[in-house]
Write a protein that holds these residues in place. Structure first.
Motif, PDB file in Angstrom:
ATOM      1  N   LYS A 191     -23.626  29.034  -8.296  1.00 32.63           N
ATOM      2  CA  LYS A 191     -25.009  29.401  -7.955  1.00 32.63           C
ATOM      3  C   LYS A 191     -24.997  30.645  -7.064  1.00 32.63           C
ATOM      4  O   LYS A 191     -25.788  31.569  -7.264  1.00 32.63           O
ATOM      5  CB  LYS A 191     -25.682  28.254  -7.202  1.00 32.63           C
ATOM      6  CG  LYS A 191     -25.977  27.074  -8.082  1.00 32.63           C
ATOM      7  CD  LYS A 191     -27.465  26.774  -8.101  1.00 32.63           C
ATOM      8  CE  LYS A 191     -27.832  26.039  -9.369  1.00 32.63           C
ATOM      9  NZ  LYS A 191     -27.273  24.693  -9.406  1.00 32.63           N
ATOM     10  N   MET A 239     -21.586  31.326 -16.945  1.00 35.44           N
ATOM     11  CA  MET A 239     -21.654  30.237 -17.915  1.00 35.44           C
ATOM     12  C   MET A 239     -20.257  29.825 -18.379  1.00 35.44           C
ATOM     13  O   MET A 239     -19.972  28.647 -18.535  1.00 35.44           O
ATOM     14  CB  MET A 239     -22.512  30.640 -19.125  1.00 35.44           C
ATOM     15  CG  MET A 239     -24.007  30.563 -18.902  1.00 35.44           C
ATOM     16  SD  MET A 239     -24.582  29.347 -17.710  1.00 35.44           S
ATOM     17  CE  MET A 239     -24.389  27.823 -18.602  1.00 35.44           C
ATOM     18  N   SER A 298     -18.799  27.812 -15.694  1.00 37.74           N
ATOM     19  CA  SER A 298     -19.494  26.532 -15.576  1.00 37.74           C
ATOM     20  C   SER A 298     -19.006  25.556 -16.659  1.00 37.74           C
ATOM     21  O   SER A 298     -18.697  24.400 -16.371  1.00 37.74           O
ATOM     22  CB  SER A 298     -20.999  26.780 -15.705  1.00 37.74           C
ATOM     23  OG  SER A 298     -21.676  25.574 -15.870  1.00 37.74           O
ATOM     24  N   PHE A 299     -18.907  26.032 -17.879  1.00 37.54           N
ATOM     25  CA  PHE A 299     -18.422  25.165 -18.961  1.00 37.54           C
ATOM     26  C   PHE A 299     -16.959  24.795 -18.742  1.00 37.54           C
ATOM     27  O   PHE A 299     -16.547  23.673 -19.008  1.00 37.54           O
ATOM     28  CB  PHE A 299     -18.587  25.839 -20.320  1.00 37.54           C
ATOM     29  CG  PHE A 299     -19.989  25.758 -20.847  1.00 37.54           C
ATOM     30  CD1 PHE A 299     -20.554  24.540 -21.148  1.00 37.54           C
ATOM     31  CD2 PHE A 299     -20.749  26.892 -21.025  1.00 37.54           C
ATOM     32  CE1 PHE A 299     -21.856  24.444 -21.615  1.00 37.54           C
ATOM     33  CE2 PHE A 299     -22.048  26.820 -21.488  1.00 37.54           C
ATOM     34  CZ  PHE A 299     -22.601  25.590 -21.787  1.00 37.54           C
ATOM     35  N   TYR A 322     -15.431  24.458 -15.912  1.00 37.21           N
ATOM     36  CA  TYR A 322     -15.377  23.445 -14.854  1.00 37.21           C
ATOM     37  C   TYR A 322     -15.806  22.089 -15.390  1.00 37.21           C
ATOM     38  O   TYR A 322     -15.215  21.060 -15.076  1.00 37.21           O
ATOM     39  CB  TYR A 322     -16.289  23.874 -13.705  1.00 37.21           C
ATOM     40  CG  TYR A 322     -16.396  22.851 -12.614  1.00 37.21           C
ATOM     41  CD1 TYR A 322     -15.328  22.633 -11.758  1.00 37.21           C
ATOM     42  CD2 TYR A 322     -17.547  22.096 -12.446  1.00 37.21           C
ATOM     43  CE1 TYR A 322     -15.417  21.697 -10.756  1.00 37.21           C
ATOM     44  CE2 TYR A 322     -17.636  21.153 -11.450  1.00 37.21           C
ATOM     45  CZ  TYR A 322     -16.563  20.957 -10.607  1.00 37.21           C
ATOM     46  OH  TYR A 322     -16.646  20.021  -9.623  1.00 37.21           O
ATOM     47  N   ARG A 323     -16.835  22.071 -16.232  1.00 35.42           N
ATOM     48  CA  ARG A 323     -17.344  20.800 -16.741  1.00 35.42           C
ATOM     49  C   ARG A 323     -16.337  20.147 -17.689  1.00 35.42           C
ATOM     50  O   ARG A 323     -16.156  18.935 -17.688  1.00 35.42           O
ATOM     51  CB  ARG A 323     -18.675  21.043 -17.462  1.00 35.42           C
ATOM     52  CG  ARG A 323     -19.253  19.842 -18.189  1.00 35.42           C
ATOM     53  CD  ARG A 323     -19.672  18.751 -17.219  1.00 35.42           C
ATOM     54  NE  ARG A 323     -20.116  17.563 -17.915  1.00 35.42           N
ATOM     55  CZ  ARG A 323     -19.328  16.577 -18.304  1.00 35.42           C
ATOM     56  NH1 ARG A 323     -18.036  16.649 -18.066  1.00 35.42           N
ATOM     57  NH2 ARG A 323     -19.788  15.540 -18.941  1.00 35.42           N
ATOM     58  N   ILE A 344     -29.860  31.320 -21.361  1.00 33.14           N
ATOM     59  CA  ILE A 344     -30.013  30.180 -20.465  1.00 33.14           C
ATOM     60  C   ILE A 344     -30.769  30.593 -19.217  1.00 33.14           C
ATOM     61  O   ILE A 344     -30.469  31.611 -18.602  1.00 33.14           O
ATOM     62  CB  ILE A 344     -28.635  29.601 -20.085  1.00 33.14           C
ATOM     63  CG1 ILE A 344     -27.981  29.012 -21.323  1.00 33.14           C
ATOM     64  CG2 ILE A 344     -28.778  28.532 -19.006  1.00 33.14           C
ATOM     65  CD1 ILE A 344     -26.650  28.390 -21.053  1.00 33.14           C
ATOM     66  N   LEU A 368     -31.652  29.576 -15.394  1.00 32.82           N
ATOM     67  CA  LEU A 368     -31.148  28.705 -14.340  1.00 32.82           C
ATOM     68  C   LEU A 368     -32.108  28.729 -13.166  1.00 32.82           C
ATOM     69  O   LEU A 368     -32.967  29.590 -13.052  1.00 32.82           O
ATOM     70  CB  LEU A 368     -29.763  29.156 -13.862  1.00 32.82           C
ATOM     71  CG  LEU A 368     -28.560  28.763 -14.715  1.00 32.82           C
ATOM     72  CD1 LEU A 368     -27.298  29.157 -13.987  1.00 32.82           C
ATOM     73  CD2 LEU A 368     -28.565  27.291 -15.041  1.00 32.82           C
TER      74      LEU A 368
END
Lengths: 257, 238
Positions: free
Chosen positions: A142, A155, A158-159, A161-162, A225, A227
């Motif tokens: 963020k 992004m 983020s992906f 990490y997920r 996307i 946010l």
């Protein structure tokens, strides 16, 4: 499996943990820049910078020994990159050789720069460890997004990490299945099977990616996307910024006083 | 919320083939009335998931589809996706953001909702699925049952007219399964539930559709379908 290596100290309560991720990212960068621009051999300045990072680590309630252990990881990289420095005198480009040790020609200046790079890299990695152990990954993303880091990078991170944890689980299951059938991954002859496993993992991730895309599309994803930022600069950020900025300025301008 | 007066889902002669030419859905037709809960049962590979993916227009076969009163075409796609909440079988496929808050906020953000409203929505849907206070939890720290609930919360975020579940009770322990069934029964949206957990279908659905090899093999009330042993056996369900 230790899923939480990255997040071990993220949930501690301290002034540093409470700071806005943007403050932490910017000051980590500023600190690294200060370290990088330090003149080689300025022991006083390097010592002062070490004092700064150590005091912030203590403020963040993170065990020094943990930071120290994790910082060791940087040394092999620095060694590989800087290993030839002592054999050249990079600073004046003349390649002038001054020392002879065990039949090797060493340059005093090169050695000097080598030690300096080692210390600077070490300081910089400590700043990064401090940043990553006091900021949770989602908050860091963020912060980076608000600092105008390209969205596509955010992004991707983020992906990553997920799904890195999902992928690790999958790989472990595969590994277990292989072990059950008395297969040793150490045997070079079986490299073909290992290659197949890697291929399988790749196809699994590809198919998962497809299903994730379906999930995104069904929730209104149209190629862009949006946010939401939920961060606010607080008083503690301003106090921290003023204090650290003053200290860094003082360290930088010390020699001119 | 006002819904158009016609059926929630109207499917007429839907046919779909996979890119490799294999026929996945063959002339499928059925209707789902508003407020109804319909179970879709069939053996593995019968085409259940493929059928479900047609409801929010992710896959587009030939035939006429009318979802929540909207004709299926590219112009209506956005409205259809707002009206259909899809809960995937595997929650890891559905929850792709790092935190629970971001996952639930994803759809409302894409559809242009205001931040204050989004906070309210997240709070409200988490309460509905019994996970109040889970906003800042990380997706990979949740248990499987919690992930399933968050996946339902995600689908509820747009307050959809139609909720679609793909094998909602698969991989759940008996207790979590029971709780999930209670949760599903408590939602008063129009629901389409695919699965082969017969007990769950019996308990939640008002109508059952049997699919086999991409075709609708039978349609009826749960009592009719589950008392017909021959039907279940020919469709490889017992």
């Amino acid at each position: 499996m230790d899923h939480h290596l990255l997040e071990k100290y993220n949930t501690l309560e301290s002034t540093i943990h409470k700071l806005d991720p943007r403050t932490k990212i910017l000051f980590s960068l500023l600190y690294v820049l200060t370290v990088v621009f330090t003149v080689p051999g300025d022991i006083v300045k390097l010592g002062a910078l070490l004092l700064v990072i150590v005091s912030v680590i203590i403020m963040a309630k993170i065990p020094l020994i943990y930071v120290f252990k994790r910082s060791l990881v940087i040394f092999p990289f620095v060694f590989i990159i800087a290993m030839f420095l002592p054999f050249f005198s990079v600073a004046d480009g003349s390649g002038f050789i001054e020392l002879k040790v065990l039949g090797l020609n060493l340059s005093r200046k090169g050695l000097y720069i080598f030690w300096n790079s080692l210390f600077k890299a070490w300081f910089a990695i400590m700043a990064m460890i401090l940043l990553s152990s006091t900021t949770s990954f989602p908050l860091m993303l963020k912060g980076l997004a608000l600092l105008k880091v390209p969205f596509i990078l955010i992004m991707i991170l983020s992906f990553m990490y997920r799904y890195i944890f999902v992928l690790i689980d999958k790989a472990q299951k595969l590994n277990r299945a292989v072990k059950l059938r008395h297969f040793s991954l150490n045997n070079f002859k079986q490299i073909k099977i290992i290659a197949n496993m890697i291929g399988l993992l790749f196809i699994m991730t590809y198919e998962k990616g497809e299903r994730i895309y379906q999930s995104m599309v069904s929730r209104g994803f149209e190629g862009n996307i949006k946010l939401m930022d939920r961060l606010k600069i607080k008083a503690v950020d301003i106090v921290f910024s003023v204090v650290v900025l003053t200290v860094l300025l003082f360290i930088n301008l010390w020699s001119f006083l | 919320m006002e819904f158009p007066l016609n059926d929630a889902i109207e499917i007429e002669k839907l046919t779909y083939s996979y890119p490799d030419g294999r026929v996945a859905l063959d002339n499928v037709s059925f209707n789902v009335s508003r407020g109804e809960t319909v179970g879709i049962i069939g053996s593995n590979g019968a085409g259940k998931t493929t059928l479900l993916l047609h409801l929010p227009g992710i896959l587009q076969g030939s035939g006429n589809l009318k979802i929540a009163g909207y004709e299926m075409n590219s112009k209506n796609l956005k409205n259809i996706r707002k009206a259909v909440g899809l809960v995937f079988q595997e929650p890891d496929d559905q929850l792709f953001m790092p935190t629970v808050f971001d996952d639930i906020a994803f759809a409302p953000l894409q559809f242009g909702r205001e931040p204050e409203e989004i906070h309210k929505i997240v709070h409200e849907v988490l309460r509905k699925v019994g996970l109040s206070g889970f906003e800042e939890r990380l997706a990979h720290h949740l248990s499987f049952g919690e992930k399933k609930r968050v996946a339902i919360a995600v689908a509820l975020a747009m307050n959809p007219e139609i909720l679609v579940f793909d094998e909602p009770t698969s991989n759940l322990d008996p207790h979590a399964r029971k709780e999930l069934i209670v949760l599903i029964k408590g939602l008063n949206n129009t629901k389409v539930i695919a699965g082969h957990d017969m007990e769950m279908i019996k308990e939640t659905c008002t109508k059952v559709i049997v699919v086999n090899k991409g075709k609708v093999a039978a349609e009826g009330t749960p009592a009719e379908i589950f008392s017909n042993k021959v039907l279940l056996e020919t469709n490889m369900l017992i």
